[in-house]
Design an enzyme around this catalytic site. Structure first.
Site, PDB file in Angstrom:
ATOM      1  N   ALA A  75      40.688 -43.825 -14.067  1.00  8.25           N
ATOM      2  CA  ALA A  75      41.001 -45.090 -13.398  1.00  8.25           C
ATOM      3  C   ALA A  75      42.255 -45.700 -14.002  1.00  8.25           C
ATOM      4  CB  ALA A  75      39.828 -46.064 -13.523  1.00  8.25           C
ATOM      5  N   ASP A  76      42.878 -46.557 -13.220  1.00  2.00           N
ATOM      6  CA  ASP A  76      44.006 -47.353 -13.701  1.00  2.00           C
ATOM      7  C   ASP A  76      43.946 -48.709 -13.022  1.00  2.00           C
ATOM      8  OD1 ASP A  76      46.510 -47.443 -15.321  1.00  2.00           O
ATOM      9  OD2 ASP A  76      47.335 -47.981 -13.364  1.00  2.00           O
ATOM     10  N   THR A  77      44.220 -49.754 -13.785  1.00  2.00           N
ATOM     11  CA  THR A  77      44.158 -51.125 -13.269  1.00  2.00           C
ATOM     12  C   THR A  77      45.503 -51.809 -13.457  1.00  2.00           C
ATOM     13  OG1 THR A  77      41.797 -51.276 -13.785  1.00  2.00           O
ATOM     14  CG2 THR A  77      42.963 -53.358 -13.468  1.00  2.00           C
TER      15      THR A  77
END
Length: 196
Positions: A75-77
């Site tokens: 994931a990346d935010t």
């Protein structure tokens, strides 16, 4: 939920580990070093997906060498206002500037995630709209000195003490803002299991 393979969370984020643990599913973590370079021609949503893919590719390479099979979660935010992206600050001054810009306005928190098995590659992004109250310079400085959120996109952690006092509204998934949209990840895992 009967998992066909073990889950590997490829993340260095303690918040993502804590969130995935809420599912009560067994998992292990793996750290991968990828550049996480922003592409200025892509939207924030496209960037988080690209970075999540990049991390999944790195894990797939490692697993191929060891001949392991797994459900890989990456994931990346990012925090953004329109196409303007607020990454992780380099220190106090940059964090102060970011919060000065975000205070009193609505911004978006985008998380892209990838779930990959030997036969399935699923990616999506989730967006949550967050509005901060107006914050004085003193309130911003106090928060930064107390919490030192320099490892967080946008220079704040929604779950941090003090920040709760400055959140006016959240439209969308709270857990997405923390770093992992749990309900969407859960639904995607169920869909993957159904296809095995």
């Amino acid at each position: 939920m009967n998992l066909p393979y073990p889950i590997i969370l490829a993340s260095q984020s303690p918040r993502r580990r804590e969130l995935l643990a809420l599912t009560l599913l067994p998992f292990e973590t793996m750290s991968v070093n990828t550049p996480e370079t922003l592409n200025p021609t892509l939207s924030p949503e496209e960037n988080v997906l690209a970075i999540a893919h990049e991390k999944a590719d790195a894990v797939a390479t490692i697993l191929a060498h060891t001949k392991r099979q797994a459900i890989v979660l990456t994931a990346d935010t990012m925090v953004a206002q329109g196409r303007h992206i607020f990454g992780k600050p380099s220190g106090f001054d940059e964090a102060f500037s970011m919060l000065q810009h975000l205070q009193g306005k609505t911004h978006q928190v985008h998380t892209g995630f990838t779930l990959r098995t030997p036969t399935i590659n699923h990616s999506e992004y989730v967006t949550t709209h967050v509005t901060l109250n107006a914050m004085s310079s003193e309130a911003i400085a106090h928060y930064l000195h107390q919490q030192q959120p320099y490892d967080k996109a946008g220079s704040y952690g929604i779950q941090d003490p003090l920040m709760a006092c400055h959140i006016s509204s959240i439209n969308g998934c709270y857990y997405n803002v923390v770093g992992l949209p749990l309900s969407r990840v859960w639904l995607a895992l169920q869909a993957i299991i159904a296809q095995q």
